[in-house]
Design a protein around this motif. Structure first.
Motif, PDB file in Angstrom:
ATOM      1  N   GLY A   8      60.779  35.310  26.022  1.00 56.59           N
ATOM      2  CA  GLY A   8      60.778  35.570  24.518  1.00 56.59           C
ATOM      3  C   GLY A   8      61.344  36.941  24.110  1.00 56.59           C
ATOM      4  O   GLY A   8      61.086  37.331  23.047  1.00 56.59           O
ATOM      5  N   GLY A   9      61.505  37.766  25.143  1.00 56.08           N
ATOM      6  CA  GLY A   9      62.186  39.022  24.760  1.00 56.08           C
ATOM      7  C   GLY A   9      63.495  38.792  24.092  1.00 56.08           C
ATOM      8  O   GLY A   9      64.075  37.870  24.242  1.00 56.08           O
ATOM      9  N   GLY A  10      64.146  40.124  23.724  1.00 51.64           N
ATOM     10  CA  GLY A  10      65.379  40.041  23.228  1.00 51.64           C
ATOM     11  C   GLY A  10      65.261  41.393  22.059  1.00 51.64           C
ATOM     12  O   GLY A  10      64.408  42.115  22.151  1.00 51.64           O
ATOM     13  N   LEU A  11      66.452  41.192  21.217  1.00 47.92           N
ATOM     14  CA  LEU A  11      66.696  42.129  20.206  1.00 47.92           C
ATOM     15  C   LEU A  11      66.234  41.698  18.902  1.00 47.92           C
ATOM     16  O   LEU A  11      66.343  40.815  18.341  1.00 47.92           O
ATOM     17  N   VAL A  12      65.351  42.757  18.440  1.00 46.37           N
ATOM     18  CA  VAL A  12      64.792  42.282  17.021  1.00 46.37           C
ATOM     19  C   VAL A  12      64.805  43.650  16.094  1.00 46.37           C
ATOM     20  O   VAL A  12      64.936  44.751  16.807  1.00 46.37           O
ATOM     21  N   GLN A  13      64.849  43.785  14.657  1.00 43.00           N
ATOM     22  CA  GLN A  13      65.149  44.770  13.809  1.00 43.00           C
ATOM     23  C   GLN A  13      63.680  45.241  13.722  1.00 43.00           C
ATOM     24  O   GLN A  13      62.517  44.485  13.821  1.00 43.00           O
ATOM     25  N   ALA A  14      63.639  46.423  13.355  1.00 46.76           N
ATOM     26  CA  ALA A  14      62.452  47.113  13.041  1.00 46.76           C
ATOM     27  C   ALA A  14      61.697  46.288  11.837  1.00 46.76           C
ATOM     28  O   ALA A  14      62.296  46.145  10.999  1.00 46.76           O
ATOM     29  N   GLY A  15      60.251  46.341  12.056  1.00 48.93           N
ATOM     30  CA  GLY A  15      59.495  45.411  10.885  1.00 48.93           C
ATOM     31  C   GLY A  15      59.528  43.972  11.270  1.00 48.93           C
ATOM     32  O   GLY A  15      58.840  43.325  10.641  1.00 48.93           O
ATOM     33  N   GLU A  89      59.755  52.255  18.788  1.00 45.91           N
ATOM     34  CA  GLU A  89      58.894  52.673  19.662  1.00 45.91           C
ATOM     35  C   GLU A  89      58.274  51.768  20.795  1.00 45.91           C
ATOM     36  O   GLU A  89      57.660  52.036  21.873  1.00 45.91           O
ATOM     37  N   ASP A  90      58.328  50.505  20.237  1.00 41.49           N
ATOM     38  CA  ASP A  90      57.851  49.045  21.023  1.00 41.49           C
ATOM     39  C   ASP A  90      58.903  48.940  22.086  1.00 41.49           C
ATOM     40  O   ASP A  90      58.639  47.802  22.756  1.00 41.49           O
ATOM     41  N   THR A  91      59.954  49.486  22.082  1.00 45.19           N
ATOM     42  CA  THR A  91      61.304  49.085  23.020  1.00 45.19           C
ATOM     43  C   THR A  91      60.754  49.243  24.371  1.00 45.19           C
ATOM     44  O   THR A  91      60.254  50.472  24.770  1.00 45.19           O
ATOM     45  N   ALA A  92      60.837  48.473  25.210  1.00 43.64           N
ATOM     46  CA  ALA A  92      60.354  48.453  26.526  1.00 43.64           C
ATOM     47  C   ALA A  92      60.548  47.227  27.392  1.00 43.64           C
ATOM     48  O   ALA A  92      60.784  46.172  26.657  1.00 43.64           O
ATOM     49  N   ALA A  93      60.276  47.413  28.572  1.00 38.13           N
ATOM     50  CA  ALA A  93      60.227  46.142  29.471  1.00 38.13           C
ATOM     51  C   ALA A  93      58.835  45.929  29.436  1.00 38.13           C
ATOM     52  O   ALA A  93      57.829  46.412  29.607  1.00 38.13           O
ATOM     53  N   TYR A  94      58.541  44.481  29.004  1.00 46.67           N
ATOM     54  CA  TYR A  94      57.301  44.055  28.901  1.00 46.67           C
ATOM     55  C   TYR A  94      56.825  43.018  30.314  1.00 46.67           C
ATOM     56  O   TYR A  94      57.412  42.281  30.404  1.00 46.67           O
ATOM     57  N   TYR A  95      55.722  43.362  30.843  1.00 43.11           N
ATOM     58  CA  TYR A  95      55.101  42.700  31.825  1.00 43.11           C
ATOM     59  C   TYR A  95      53.857  41.814  31.637  1.00 43.11           C
ATOM     60  O   TYR A  95      52.971  42.773  31.139  1.00 43.11           O
ATOM     61  N   VAL A 121      62.291  44.069  25.355  1.00 44.11           N
ATOM     62  CA  VAL A 121      62.203  44.028  24.262  1.00 44.11           C
ATOM     63  C   VAL A 121      62.881  45.236  23.468  1.00 44.11           C
ATOM     64  O   VAL A 121      62.538  46.210  23.882  1.00 44.11           O
ATOM     65  N   THR A 122      63.822  45.045  22.657  1.00 48.67           N
ATOM     66  CA  THR A 122      64.533  46.188  22.156  1.00 48.67           C
ATOM     67  C   THR A 122      64.448  46.041  20.554  1.00 48.67           C
ATOM     68  O   THR A 122      64.743  45.101  20.019  1.00 48.67           O
ATOM     69  N   VAL A 123      63.803  47.044  19.876  1.00 51.78           N
ATOM     70  CA  VAL A 123      63.603  46.940  18.634  1.00 51.78           C
ATOM     71  C   VAL A 123      64.779  47.891  17.972  1.00 51.78           C
ATOM     72  O   VAL A 123      64.548  49.189  18.263  1.00 51.78           O
ATOM     73  N   SER A 124      65.818  47.626  17.005  1.00 52.74           N
ATOM     74  CA  SER A 124      66.562  48.477  16.562  1.00 52.74           C
ATOM     75  C   SER A 124      65.849  48.849  15.032  1.00 52.74           C
ATOM     76  O   SER A 124      65.326  48.276  14.337  1.00 52.74           O
ATOM     77  N   SER A 125      66.460  50.128  14.806  1.00 50.50           N
ATOM     78  CA  SER A 125      66.077  50.721  13.743  1.00 50.50           C
ATOM     79  C   SER A 125      67.108  50.440  12.555  1.00 50.50           C
ATOM     80  O   SER A 125      68.107  50.054  12.576  1.00 50.50           O
TER      81      SER A 125
END
Length: 125
Positions: A8-15, A89-95, A121-125
């Motif tokens: 379920g990880g991936g790239l998502v925009q802030a908000g 700031e939520d950007t990270a590898a989630y385990y 999980v990568t959150v773009s601003s």
């Protein structure tokens, strides 16, 4: 022996929102407390959320409280992390992790017995 697999990880925009899943591909997690942790580059692994084996008790890091929700479906051998109002700031590898005999939630990673490989999980601003 329990083998955990996150997805379920991936790239998502802030908000935005994203839902992570953690499924036991081997073994069962029905009697395990489960936790989600994350690790950003150059930082230590940190607790995000935890849930008891019944699902009746949950706990969250202050940084995600009110935005993230942990849940589980023992019939599907799966734990979820619903993430809303995501921030860069939520950007990270989630385990995800599993702890035997887990009748509470646990925020100390050293207490867990099994770990997944992680999902980014990568959150773009």
């Amino acid at each position: 022996q329990v083998q955990l697999e996150e997805s379920g990880g991936g790239l998502v925009q802030a908000g935005g929102s994203q839902r992570l899943s953690c499924t036991a591909s081997r073994g069962t997690i029905n009697t395990y407390a489960m936790g989600w942790f994350r690790q950003a580059p150059g930082k230590e692994r940190e607790f995000v959320a935890g849930i008891s084996w019944t699902g009746g008790t949950t706990g969250y890091a202050d940084s995600v409280k009110g935005r993230f929700t942990i849940s589980r479906d023992n019939t599907k051998n799966t734990v979820y992390l619903q993430m809303n109002s995501l921030k860069p700031e939520d950007t990270a590898a989630y385990y995800c992790a599993a702890k035997r005999a887990g009748n509470y939630y646990y925020n100390n990673p050293r207490l867990y017995d099994y770990w997944g490989q992680g999902t980014q999980v990568t959150v773009s601003s």
